[in-house]
Design an enzyme around this catalytic site. Structure first.
Site, PDB file in Angstrom:
ATOM      1  N   CYS A  48     -13.847  27.185  45.863  1.00 43.75           N
ATOM      2  CA  CYS A  48     -13.723  25.962  46.664  1.00 43.75           C
ATOM      3  C   CYS A  48     -14.856  24.995  46.321  1.00 43.75           C
ATOM      4  O   CYS A  48     -15.738  25.302  45.514  1.00 43.75           O
ATOM      5  CB  CYS A  48     -13.763  26.316  48.150  1.00 43.75           C
ATOM      6  SG  CYS A  48     -15.320  27.060  48.670  1.00 43.75           S
ATOM      7  N   CYS A  51     -18.368  26.344  46.784  1.00 44.82           N
ATOM      8  CA  CYS A  51     -18.872  27.145  45.657  1.00 44.82           C
ATOM      9  C   CYS A  51     -19.441  26.217  44.584  1.00 44.82           C
ATOM     10  O   CYS A  51     -20.518  26.461  44.030  1.00 44.82           O
ATOM     11  CB  CYS A  51     -17.740  27.978  45.059  1.00 44.82           C
ATOM     12  SG  CYS A  51     -17.010  29.178  46.175  1.00 44.82           S
ATOM     13  N   ASP A 455       8.411  44.701  29.753  1.00 42.94           N
ATOM     14  CA  ASP A 455       7.358  45.330  30.539  1.00 42.94           C
ATOM     15  C   ASP A 455       7.736  45.094  32.005  1.00 42.94           C
ATOM     16  O   ASP A 455       8.529  44.208  32.306  1.00 42.94           O
ATOM     17  CB  ASP A 455       6.010  44.674  30.204  1.00 42.94           C
ATOM     18  CG  ASP A 455       4.891  45.226  31.061  1.00 42.94           C
ATOM     19  OD1 ASP A 455       4.832  46.447  31.224  1.00 42.94           O
ATOM     20  OD2 ASP A 455       4.108  44.422  31.585  1.00 42.94           O
ATOM     21  N   ASP A 632       3.240  40.968  29.301  1.00 43.65           N
ATOM     22  CA  ASP A 632       2.192  40.041  29.739  1.00 43.65           C
ATOM     23  C   ASP A 632       0.778  40.599  29.642  1.00 43.65           C
ATOM     24  O   ASP A 632      -0.177  39.848  29.760  1.00 43.65           O
ATOM     25  CB  ASP A 632       2.446  39.625  31.192  1.00 43.65           C
ATOM     26  CG  ASP A 632       2.198  40.765  32.160  1.00 43.65           C
ATOM     27  OD1 ASP A 632       2.495  41.919  31.796  1.00 43.65           O
ATOM     28  OD2 ASP A 632       1.696  40.506  33.263  1.00 43.65           O
ATOM     29  N   ASP A 636       0.359  45.255  26.192  1.00 43.33           N
ATOM     30  CA  ASP A 636       1.592  44.815  25.522  1.00 43.33           C
ATOM     31  C   ASP A 636       1.302  44.051  24.232  1.00 43.33           C
ATOM     32  O   ASP A 636       2.227  43.775  23.464  1.00 43.33           O
ATOM     33  CB  ASP A 636       2.402  43.897  26.450  1.00 43.33           C
ATOM     34  CG  ASP A 636       2.809  44.583  27.734  1.00 43.33           C
ATOM     35  OD1 ASP A 636       3.274  45.730  27.649  1.00 43.33           O
ATOM     36  OD2 ASP A 636       2.643  43.986  28.809  1.00 43.33           O
TER      37      ASP A 636
END
Length: 739
Positions: A48, A51, A455, A632, A636
């Site tokens: 945010c 931060c 996957d 992903d 993979d």
């Protein structure tokens, strides 16, 4: 049992937990620009504006800091300073606020590739601009034929030459430099006849202008150059995309590692300096870069990128930790079992390399065609010149003009554009439909695929658990979330997302493998497993957390990793297109079986390691199947690179996206369109190649027989390129019907 200092650390909104206080030494990644030092860091846990201001403020207070800019979207912090500031103080300033921080290596050859692309794009723009202007002058000459005076015509030709000369010198550099380099080595390539045609067309035009000839061919030279640059630019763009897989994996592996000396002193070193037997400290939130065996500590470890397992695994002394896993909660000390070059990341890198070499088969065929085409063109032009000069009885000037016409008319523009222009049109069409095509020859390979391997986690499912319990009182949910905000466990993150921003519980302690405990509104609370909270596990098939508040009975909080909403419809469409499917996942058998059953996929494999996925690919390819891999994760990446074709969702790891031929977004819906468009594009490419061959069969004899001037040859060549481009545009019409 360990405690976390939560009161003042981490995101003030509670949307992200603290990331621990260990910061590696970023000194090796400092870049010197004049008297200024620059450093780029990756910051984890910044969510945010609070931060952002805390981090930039803390770093900005250090002596000598000139700029400190944090990008919340990418988590990248760029710092510039002057003086002798120790870069470790910058990392410590961020880590003491409760944020994870690691150096970001920005030294990359990607800049060189982008520079090449920009250079070709500029050259293409210059050639196009010059062609348009010279054509305007040429139209004036043609329109005034028989009426225009010789001096006026000569002046317009001279003006065309003034435009063409700098254009050829600037925009023709890619071809001239390439031709000169290979000629110096007494070899040849496609750029040699191209350069020769450009130089001869310009030289003949200069000679014609000086002698007051009726025709000059500056327009032909510039038009030829413009169309050639289009093909060269498309090729450079495709090569840069293909190269990015190796770059992204190297970026993942090129990190610092905290090595412990014999007396336990931590030392930050580059990953390539690690040797088997070295002791390593793995901080919370840090990714393992080398394979190791844990000697001290207990922690939750996220291995989803390595194994595909969606939930973190408890890890303790004696257990193996593979490169790519992320330590989630407590510091771990272990001993390296292999050098970085022999780690799982390195093995996946070798798979990527093997995949890229395999895919270069099409390029090798093209190179072979070039090696045959170039001497054929040279020989044809030379024989044409000699035939007309020595046998046909024409003069030197006329013979050269016919030879130049032959060179121009045989220019492989249509051949060079036949595939790239189809790829561009198809890529644009796919992009509008939510799929981004990355590899130049991907369309041909996707079109040939007849089997799909999915996957599971993050591909068929959303990959992130979602809080699904109903009837839970709001105050109980908020109390549970006060504990969850202290953890990076995916279920805690899902609970925090459901409850929103809020305070943290007091004195939160995390027990690896069990859960969290702390004090909420004066009551002792526990959040974690059924065993940890004293509950009895229910019959929920998905993941669950149990929350115990004071003396109240524990409450089960249920989560599910939802199947993509359009998965069933997409599976049906792909089946109707003749594709067969299976699931190969590293996840638990129960989770994979459940998804396969719901989607009606009968063939599935669970608990598959990266090597298992590659092995399954090889089995299918050995049986003559053409596999389209959809995945992903890091586990993979090897299979994505080695598959006949591959695609990754937009949320996939960068390495997996880079190893894939296409990246799609918006669920699975773009996949049927990807296959259909690829099949249409392949058919159009074959039509274009057939037309290019037919064009040469008709046009070349006409040029050899002397019925085409260099200008007519350039127009014929450009016309053939135009036909190829118009034919490629039919992809939009065909895919429009199916959309």
């Amino acid at each position: 049992m360990t405690g976390l200092s939560l009161d003042a650390n981490g995101c003030p909104s509670g949307l992200a937990p603290p990331s621990g206080d260990a910061a590696s030494d970023p000194s090796a990644f400092v870049r010197k620009v004049g008297k200024q030092s620059r450093l780029s860091l990756t910051v984890r846990g910044a969510k945010c504006g609070g931060c952002l201001s805390r981090i930039e403020g803390a770093v900005g207070e250090l002596p000598g800091i000139e700029t400190a800019r944090l990008n919340l979207s990418s988590g990248r912090l760029d710092v510039a300073w002057s003086g002798n500031l120790d870069p470790r103080r910058i990392a410590e300033a961020v880590s003491t606020l409760g944020y994870g921080v690691a150096p970001l290596d920005t030294a990359s050859d990607d800049d060189a590739h982008k520079k090449e692309e920009r250079s070709l794009l500029l050259a293409m723009g210059v050639a196009g601009f010059a062609t348009a202007n010279i054509m305007l002058l040429s139209v004036s000459v043609w329109g005034g034929h028989g009426e225009m005076g010789e001096a006026t015509r000569q002046g317009l030709h001279a003006l065309s030459g003034v435009i063409a000369l700098p254009t050829l010198l600037y925009a023709g550099r890619p071809f001239f430099a390439s031709a000169w380099n290979v000629l110096k080595k007494r070899r040849t390539n496609m750029d040699v006849p191209i350069s020769l045609a450009l130089i001869l067309a310009f030289s003949v035009s200069v000679a014609e202008t000086i002698r007051g000839g009726e025709h000059a061919y500056f327009d032909a030279a510039c038009m030829l150059l413009f169309f050639l640059l289009i093909g060269r630019f498309l090729d450079a763009r495709v090569r840069r995309r293909a190269w990015s897989a190796a770059r992204d994996l190297a970026a993942l592996a090129s990190r610092t590692v905290t090595r412990l000396s014999a007396d336990g002193t931590p030392q930050s070193v580059r990953s390539e300096e690690i040797r088997p037997g070295d002791r390593i400290l793995l901080a919370p939130g840090e990714r393992a870069v080398v394979d190791m065996v844990i000697e001290q500590g207990e922690s939750e470890v996220d291995e989803s990128l390595v194994t595909g397992e969606s939930l973190p695994r408890w890890s303790g002394a004696g257990m193996k930790l593979m490169a790519g896993a992320i330590n989630l909660s407590q510091p771990l000390t272990g001993r390296a079992t292999a050098a970085a070059a022999d780690s799982l990341l390195s093995e996946i890198s070798q798979m990527l390399s093997a995949g890229e070499q395999k895919r270069s088969t099409y390029r090798q065929i093209a190179d072979k065609a070039v090696s045959l085409y170039v001497p054929l063109v040279h020989s044809t032009a030379l024989l044409t010149f000699l035939g007309w000069w020595l046998i046909g009885g024409l003069g030197l000037r006329e013979s050269i003009l016919i030879a130049v016409s032959t060179l121009i008319i045989t220019c492989p523009c249509a051949l060079a554009l036949a595939a790239p222009v189809v790829q561009v049109v198809a890529a644009g069409r796919l992009f509008k439909g939510g799929a981004y095509l990355k590899s130049g020859d991907a369309l041909e390979r996707i079109a040939a695929c007849d089997h799909i391997i999915f996957d599971k986690t993050g591909t068929l499912t959303l990959g992130t658990p979602r809080f699904v319990s109903t009837g839970i009182p709001a105050d109980l949910l908020n109390d549970a979330a006060q504990l969850a905000r202290a953890s990076r466990h995916p279920l805690s993150r899902a609970l925090t997302a459901a409850a929103g921003a809020g305070p943290l519980a007091k004195d939160v302690k995390e027990h690896p493998g069990l859960g969290l405990e702390g004090e909420v509104n004066g009551a002792p609370c526990r959040l974690g497993s059924a065993e940890w909270t004293g509950a009895v596990a229910g019959g929920h098939s998905g993941a669950s957390l149990f929350f115990a508040r004071g003396d109240e009975a524990p409450v089960e909080l249920r989560f599910e990793d939802d199947i993509q909403g359009d998965a069933s419809g997409v599976i049906g469409k792909l089946s109707a297109m003749g594709m067969t499917m299976e699931i190969v996942s590293g996840d638990r058998a129960e989770a994979v079986s459940d998804v396969a059953q719901k989607l009606g996929i009968t063939q599935w494999t669970a608990g598959a390691k990266p090597q298992d996925k590659v092995r399954r690919l090889e089995e299918l390819q050995g049986a003559g199947r053409k596999v389209l891999m959809i995945g992903d994760g890091l586990n993979d990446a090897g299979a994505l690179a080695l598959a006949h074709a591959s695609a990754a969702p937009g949320g996939a790891l960068d390495v997996s996206q880079s190893a894939s031929d296409a990246v799609y977004s918006g669920g699975l819906a773009p996949l049927p369109r990807l296959v259909k468009t690829a099949r249409t594009a392949k058919a159009v490419m074959l039509q274009n190649f057939g037309f290019a061959a037919a064009y040469n069969l008709v046009a070349v004899p006409i040029a050899i027989l002397g019925h085409a001037t260099p200008l007519v040859a350039a127009i014929a060549m450009s016309g053939s390129s135009l036909v190829v481009c118009l034919n490629a545009l039919r992809i939009n019409l065909n895919t429009e019907k199916q959309a």
